[in-house]
Design a protein around this motif. Structure first.
Motif, PDB file in Angstrom:
ATOM      1  N   ASN A   1     -21.804  31.939  -6.556  1.00  0.00           N
ATOM      2  CA  ASN A   1     -21.506  30.682  -7.223  1.00  0.00           C
ATOM      3  C   ASN A   1     -22.008  29.507  -6.387  1.00  0.00           C
ATOM      4  O   ASN A   1     -21.952  29.546  -5.153  1.00  0.00           O
ATOM      5  CB  ASN A   1     -19.989  30.523  -7.418  1.00  0.00           C
ATOM      6  N   PRO A   2     -22.478  28.458  -7.041  1.00  0.00           N
ATOM      7  CA  PRO A   2     -22.826  27.244  -6.293  1.00  0.00           C
ATOM      8  C   PRO A   2     -21.547  26.503  -5.870  1.00  0.00           C
ATOM      9  O   PRO A   2     -20.444  26.845  -6.303  1.00  0.00           O
ATOM     10  CB  PRO A   2     -23.624  26.432  -7.313  1.00  0.00           C
ATOM     11  N   LEU A   3     -21.714  25.513  -5.032  1.00  0.00           N
ATOM     12  CA  LEU A   3     -20.617  24.609  -4.736  1.00  0.00           C
ATOM     13  C   LEU A   3     -20.394  23.741  -5.969  1.00  0.00           C
ATOM     14  O   LEU A   3     -21.314  23.060  -6.435  1.00  0.00           O
ATOM     15  CB  LEU A   3     -20.960  23.723  -3.530  1.00  0.00           C
ATOM     16  N   VAL A   4     -19.176  23.765  -6.514  1.00  0.00           N
ATOM     17  CA  VAL A   4     -18.843  22.964  -7.687  1.00  0.00           C
ATOM     18  C   VAL A   4     -17.882  21.857  -7.264  1.00  0.00           C
ATOM     19  O   VAL A   4     -16.826  22.138  -6.677  1.00  0.00           O
ATOM     20  CB  VAL A   4     -18.219  23.826  -8.805  1.00  0.00           C
ATOM     21  N   LEU A   5     -18.253  20.623  -7.525  1.00  0.00           N
ATOM     22  CA  LEU A   5     -17.436  19.465  -7.174  1.00  0.00           C
ATOM     23  C   LEU A   5     -17.030  18.709  -8.426  1.00  0.00           C
ATOM     24  O   LEU A   5     -17.830  18.558  -9.357  1.00  0.00           O
ATOM     25  CB  LEU A   5     -18.205  18.512  -6.249  1.00  0.00           C
ATOM     26  N   LEU A   6     -15.794  18.220  -8.434  1.00  0.00           N
ATOM     27  CA  LEU A   6     -15.341  17.305  -9.470  1.00  0.00           C
ATOM     28  C   LEU A   6     -14.788  16.072  -8.765  1.00  0.00           C
ATOM     29  O   LEU A   6     -13.776  16.160  -8.053  1.00  0.00           O
ATOM     30  CB  LEU A   6     -14.255  17.945 -10.341  1.00  0.00           C
ATOM     31  N   ASP A   7     -15.480  14.949  -8.892  1.00  0.00           N
ATOM     32  CA  ASP A   7     -15.109  13.720  -8.183  1.00  0.00           C
ATOM     33  C   ASP A   7     -14.956  13.977  -6.684  1.00  0.00           C
ATOM     34  O   ASP A   7     -13.997  13.543  -6.044  1.00  0.00           O
ATOM     35  CB  ASP A   7     -13.818  13.126  -8.748  1.00  0.00           C
ATOM     36  N   ALA A   8     -15.930  14.725  -6.152  1.00  0.00           N
ATOM     37  CA  ALA A   8     -16.040  15.032  -4.720  1.00  0.00           C
ATOM     38  C   ALA A   8     -15.077  16.116  -4.259  1.00  0.00           C
ATOM     39  O   ALA A   8     -15.090  16.500  -3.089  1.00  0.00           O
ATOM     40  CB  ALA A   8     -15.852  13.793  -3.855  1.00  0.00           C
TER      41      ALA A   8
ATOM     42  N   VAL B   1     -24.365  30.256 -17.198  1.00  0.00           N
ATOM     43  CA  VAL B   1     -22.954  30.588 -17.316  1.00  0.00           C
ATOM     44  C   VAL B   1     -22.823  32.063 -17.627  1.00  0.00           C
ATOM     45  O   VAL B   1     -23.489  32.587 -18.533  1.00  0.00           O
ATOM     46  CB  VAL B   1     -22.276  29.751 -18.420  1.00  0.00           C
ATOM     47  N   GLY B   2     -21.969  32.758 -16.896  1.00  0.00           N
ATOM     48  CA  GLY B   2     -21.739  34.169 -17.152  1.00  0.00           C
ATOM     49  C   GLY B   2     -20.291  34.521 -16.868  1.00  0.00           C
ATOM     50  O   GLY B   2     -19.460  33.669 -16.535  1.00  0.00           O
ATOM     51  N   ARG B   3     -19.984  35.818 -17.021  1.00  0.00           N
ATOM     52  CA  ARG B   3     -18.637  36.310 -16.757  1.00  0.00           C
ATOM     53  C   ARG B   3     -18.727  37.581 -15.927  1.00  0.00           C
ATOM     54  O   ARG B   3     -19.663  38.372 -16.083  1.00  0.00           O
ATOM     55  CB  ARG B   3     -17.882  36.602 -18.051  1.00  0.00           C
ATOM     56  N   ALA B   4     -17.739  37.778 -15.092  1.00  0.00           N
ATOM     57  CA  ALA B   4     -17.653  39.005 -14.295  1.00  0.00           C
ATOM     58  C   ALA B   4     -16.194  39.262 -14.008  1.00  0.00           C
ATOM     59  O   ALA B   4     -15.491  38.394 -13.492  1.00  0.00           O
ATOM     60  CB  ALA B   4     -18.431  38.854 -12.995  1.00  0.00           C
ATOM     61  N   GLY B   5     -15.721  40.459 -14.389  1.00  0.00           N
ATOM     62  CA  GLY B   5     -14.328  40.798 -14.164  1.00  0.00           C
ATOM     63  C   GLY B   5     -13.374  39.915 -14.936  1.00  0.00           C
ATOM     64  O   GLY B   5     -12.249  39.652 -14.474  1.00  0.00           O
ATOM     65  N   GLY B   6     -13.805  39.454 -16.087  1.00  0.00           N
ATOM     66  CA  GLY B   6     -12.946  38.618 -16.924  1.00  0.00           C
ATOM     67  C   GLY B   6     -12.860  37.169 -16.478  1.00  0.00           C
ATOM     68  O   GLY B   6     -12.098  36.388 -17.061  1.00  0.00           O
ATOM     69  N   LYS B   7     -13.661  36.747 -15.506  1.00  0.00           N
ATOM     70  CA  LYS B   7     -13.630  35.368 -15.032  1.00  0.00           C
ATOM     71  C   LYS B   7     -15.030  34.763 -15.137  1.00  0.00           C
ATOM     72  O   LYS B   7     -16.040  35.472 -15.047  1.00  0.00           O
ATOM     73  CB  LYS B   7     -13.144  35.291 -13.577  1.00  0.00           C
ATOM     74  N   PHE B   8     -15.047  33.452 -15.343  1.00  0.00           N
ATOM     75  CA  PHE B   8     -16.331  32.756 -15.399  1.00  0.00           C
ATOM     76  C   PHE B   8     -17.001  32.765 -14.030  1.00  0.00           C
ATOM     77  O   PHE B   8     -16.352  32.765 -12.987  1.00  0.00           O
ATOM     78  CB  PHE B   8     -16.130  31.295 -15.836  1.00  0.00           C
ATOM     79  N   ARG B   9     -18.336  32.741 -14.092  1.00  0.00           N
ATOM     80  CA  ARG B   9     -19.115  32.539 -12.882  1.00  0.00           C
ATOM     81  C   ARG B   9     -20.336  31.706 -13.245  1.00  0.00           C
ATOM     82  O   ARG B   9     -20.813  31.711 -14.382  1.00  0.00           O
ATOM     83  CB  ARG B   9     -19.534  33.844 -12.226  1.00  0.00           C
ATOM     84  N   LEU B  10     -20.823  30.959 -12.274  1.00  0.00           N
ATOM     85  CA  LEU B  10     -22.012  30.126 -12.473  1.00  0.00           C
ATOM     86  C   LEU B  10     -23.100  30.606 -11.530  1.00  0.00           C
ATOM     87  O   LEU B  10     -22.842  30.995 -10.391  1.00  0.00           O
ATOM     88  CB  LEU B  10     -21.701  28.648 -12.198  1.00  0.00           C
TER      89      LEU B  10
END
Length: 814
Positions: free
Chosen positions: A665-672, A642-651
């Protein structure tokens, strides 16, 4: 011909020694040899073109078995689908989805469903709502691939549905002309030619397509002279012989038993053309005689015979006195329908005729109830046997329906055998197809030949065959699952977005996530797998510079219809008692077995995500439950930083094969559902997440590539309280049907038998999965209800090698 010519040339040589004449004759022989070589070249070319065409135009057929053909609102229609290869009639695994519509006489759909297919079979059900209007309907079925072809080849079956609780759709008097006739004439081979005797077949039907029987017909000329008489043999069809004279017009006058007079012009005769006549000897040999008028003498004619896309014979003849005769051995035509096409010397089709050969073998089903009479609530045992025509055991895949016989259920005019061998291979409605297989042999042979003469039609045209171009199909075969198609465009201008990344998600515990890139016209297509049941689909587009977009999803159901008409909807007084009884039966079943008739069986499918086995999996209840997603990911999800860049989260995901970190960033899925804004997932409540799965490698999915995958699945699988992107499009989605469980109560104990709950089932049993093993036997048990009466069992099915058959049996309940 060459033998006689060679003899003549030899005599010529013996008499003349002139070298010039020898040269001339030699040139003649060379030319004749060239012509002789050209003739088989055409037949070889035509065979190659035809074979290539059929290989590139694979066709399939579908048949539906249903439990009955008459229903009241509130009941359930039970279905089993069989998909077969058109060439072999064997079960086909080509398509994995069957589409089913219930449509009225105006082709308006009232019910629609998608049925999953496995190895050529599938089953489904259709609940008839209480407000379903009374009327005659068609149940039709087809696959996505079949939508590329004429809808006349979709499966269709008429059913009657009556709403006893509402006046909606009740029959009204027919205010149109009560007697309207459709009269058609079909010269054998296709054309009527002046001064050549032709066999002319006819078909006379009412406005609903039912054959008129009996009637008397005559053919008159312009001077009202009677030149021919005719009458129908079966179902309004028959034939007569007639010779048309050049320049004359002819009219048929028909007088049905009702007393009216109907007139119809005969087809105009051609001054030049070909007439074809097929005859079969008692030994089974077929001769096809072709006679020509006003065509070059000594013309070459070609014959091509094929059965369901397989070439059976290709040969040629040269006309003598404008006539040619082709002889076909009894074993040349295949079983079922064979097409005979005549081509002229210009390689154009000039005559065509179809011919039917009775199949030699079928699935022979026997058996029934072990007793002829049963008391109420007693166990009924059914024993079934499946054999071939040689009485050898055959394993078979069958369906079984057992229902109470009353005045409502009509006898089925067609079964799986007559449909696959006959009805499915010709265009137009076939009245009572079973008759052609059950009538006395001679009667059936005459009737079926009239049917061939009046219903002959092929699935293709010869211009397409001879062009040898690969066809462009609109609808793809669904060989892996349901295909969702649509279009993405600008909301304001409605201009299409080309080459845009579009995601489709079906939220749930089973990850259903699909990707595509739109085409030039904004067309999108998603290839789903195992998408079952009702729910929602969520569509999102990535990029587009923040422009508003809209996605339209196309209906997968066909909007093309056959011209087959439904018979009129009528209810007679004799049906009143049975209708009342069936209405009560349905109401009692809904009252006392509400939950039982709403039970569905989850399909036995692979529920793993599209990426297969994850590299890491975390069941969050196995760990300390933190209150922020950042803590969860930092503390024990090792494959993601977990990191931050430009005031926003990044993974950042670990690239495990290369032992390094990805940049993006990886592909992030929540319930597909893909989360395009990482801040949203980082602010999501982790206590609602059940598990997290990681893919720690570069993953290629469809046209896209992802630098790792983080898949989060909630307890409810429904994106609980997650703030969706405002541009995301959420639509209702009906996936493949879940399999409804057939309710069949058990009365094994005395307490069960004495239960005071009424059991008014008139459909005692339905199963789409009756399987006989190598010994060809199976036993089925169920229990009778409280309704006395006569019950009928109907079995239909197929063997692995394409043999089809059906069987009926009866028993009584006192």
């Amino acid at each position: 011909m060459m033998t006689h010519l060679t003899h003549f040339v030899c005599k010529y040589f013996s008499r003349q020694a002139n070298r010039q004449r020898i040269l001339i004759v030699g040139i003649c022989i060379f030319c004749i040899h060239q012509q002789g070589h050209a003739q088989p070249v055409f037949t070889e070319t035509l065979q190659k073109q035809f074979t290539s065409y059929t290989e590139n135009n694979l066709t399939e057929k579908i048949y539906l078995s249903s439990d009955r053909n008459f229903y009241v609102s509130g009941e359930i229609i039970w279905l089993k689908a069989y998909i077969v290869n058109d060439a072999s009639n064997q079960l086909s695994g080509f398509s994995k989805v069957a589409y089913v519509d219930v449509i009225n006489e105006n082709n308006k759909p009232f019910l629609q469903a998608k049925i999953a297919l496995t190895d050529g079979t599938g089953n489904g059900s259709l609940y008839l709502p209480l407000n379903f209007p009374s009327g005659k309907y068609k149940i039709r079925a087809y696959t996505n691939w079949m939508k590329n072809f004429d809808p006349a080849f979709y499966f269709e079956k008429p059913v009657t549905i009556v709403n006893t609780l509402s006046a909606a759709g009740q029959p009204v008097p027919d205010t149109s002309h009560s007697n309207e006739y459709d009269v058609r004439f079909f010269p054998e081979g296709g054309n009527l030619v002046s001064n050549i005797e032709s066999k002319i077949a006819f078909r006379v039907t009412d406005k609903y397509g039912r054959g008129i029987q009996p009637f008397k017909g005559v053919v008159v000329n312009e001077q009202k002279d009677t030149l021919a008489t005719f009458s129908p043999y079966a179902f309004g069809t028959g034939n007569f012989f007639f010779t048309a004279r050049r320049g004359e017009k002819y009219t048929a006058i028909i007088q049905p038993a009702s007393g009216e007079t109907v007139t119809k012009k005969l087809p105009d005769a051609l001054d030049a053309g070909y007439v074809m006549r097929l005859q079969k000897s008692t030994a089974g040999q077929i001769t096809i005689a072709v006679e020509a008028a006003n065509v070059p003498a000594g013309s070459t004619l070609y014959l091509l015979a094929h059965t369901r896309g397989v070439i059976k014979q290709s040969t040629m003849q040269v006309t003598q006195n404008n006539k040619a005769v082709f002889t076909i051995a009894p074993d040349v035509p295949g079983e079922g329908i064979t097409h005979f096409t005549i081509f002229d010397s210009n390689r154009q089709p000039v005559c065509e005729r179809i011919y039917f050969k009775q199949p030699a073998g079928k699935l022979v089903i026997s058996g029934g109830a072990l007793q002829q009479k049963y008391a109420a609530r007693k166990k009924i045992t059914i024993e079934l046997n499946s054999n071939n025509t040689g009485n050898k055991a055959q394993p078979a895949n069958m369906s079984l329906s057992v229902f109470r016989v009353d005045s409502l259920q009509a006898r089925e005019p067609a079964d799986i055998y007559s449909y696959l061998w006959l009805s499915s291979d010709i265009k137009g409605w076939v009245e009572s197809p079973n008759w052609y297989f059950t009538a006395p042999r001679d009667s059936a042979a005459i009737g079926i030949d009239n049917l061939m003469l009046t219903h002959g039609w092929r699935r293709f045209n010869w211009q397409e065959v001879q062009r040898s171009t690969r066809p462009a199909f609109t609808f793809l075969p669904e060989y892996d699952g349901h295909i969702i198609s649509g279009r993405i465009f600008d909301t304001s201008s409605r201009k299409p977005f080309a080459e845009s990344v579009v995601y489709l998600s079906i939220p749930g515990n089973h990850t259903q996530f699909y990707t595509t890139i739109s085409g030039r016209e904004g067309n999108i297509r998603f290839y789903t797998r195992n998408a079952y049941g009702p729910g929602e689909m969520i569509l999102q587009a990535e990029g587009l510079n923040g422009l508003p977009y809209q996605v339209e999803i196309a209906s997968p159901f066909s909007e093309k219809y056959s011209g087959n008409k439904l018979s009129p909807f009528t209810i007679s007084e004799s049906m009143e008692r049975s209708l009342l009884q069936n209405s009560i039966n349905a109401q009692v079943l809904r009252k006392f077995a509400t939950e039982q008739i709403r039970q569905y069986r989850l399909p036995d499918i692979d529920t793993s995500a599209f990426y297969g086995k994850p590299d890491e999996k975390y069941l969050l209840d196995d760990y300390t439950r933190f209150t922020t997603m950042e803590e969860v990911l930092r503390e024990y999800v090792l494959g993601v930083l977990v990191g931050r860049a430009g005031g926003k989260f990044r993974l950042t995901s670990l690239d495990m094969p290369n032992n390094r970190l990805f940049k993006d960033n990886p592909l992030v899925l929540l319930d597909a559902v893909p989360v395009l804004d990482i801040d949203k997932i980082m602010h999501y409540d982790p206590l609602k997440v059940y598990k997290i799965e990681l893919v720690k490698r570069r993953y290629y999915y469809g046209p896209l590539m992802f630098d790792g995958i983080v898949n989060m699945i909630t307890y409810k699988g429904a994106l609980e309280d997650f703030p969706m992107d405002s541009r995301a499009i959420i639509l209702d989605f009906d996936g493949l049907q879940l399999q409804r469980e057939f309710y069949s109560p058990v009365y094994e104990t005395e307490e069960q038998q004495k239960s005071r709950l009424a059991d008014y089932r008139n459909l005692l049993y339905w199963s789409p999965d009756i399987i006989t093993e190598k010994d060809g036997r199976c036993h089925i048990t169920f229990y009778s209800s409280d309704l006395p009466g006569k019950y009928k069992g109907v079995v239909e099915g197929m063997t692995p090698d394409g043999k089809a058959g059906s069987h009926e049996f009866l028993f009584e309940v006192d």
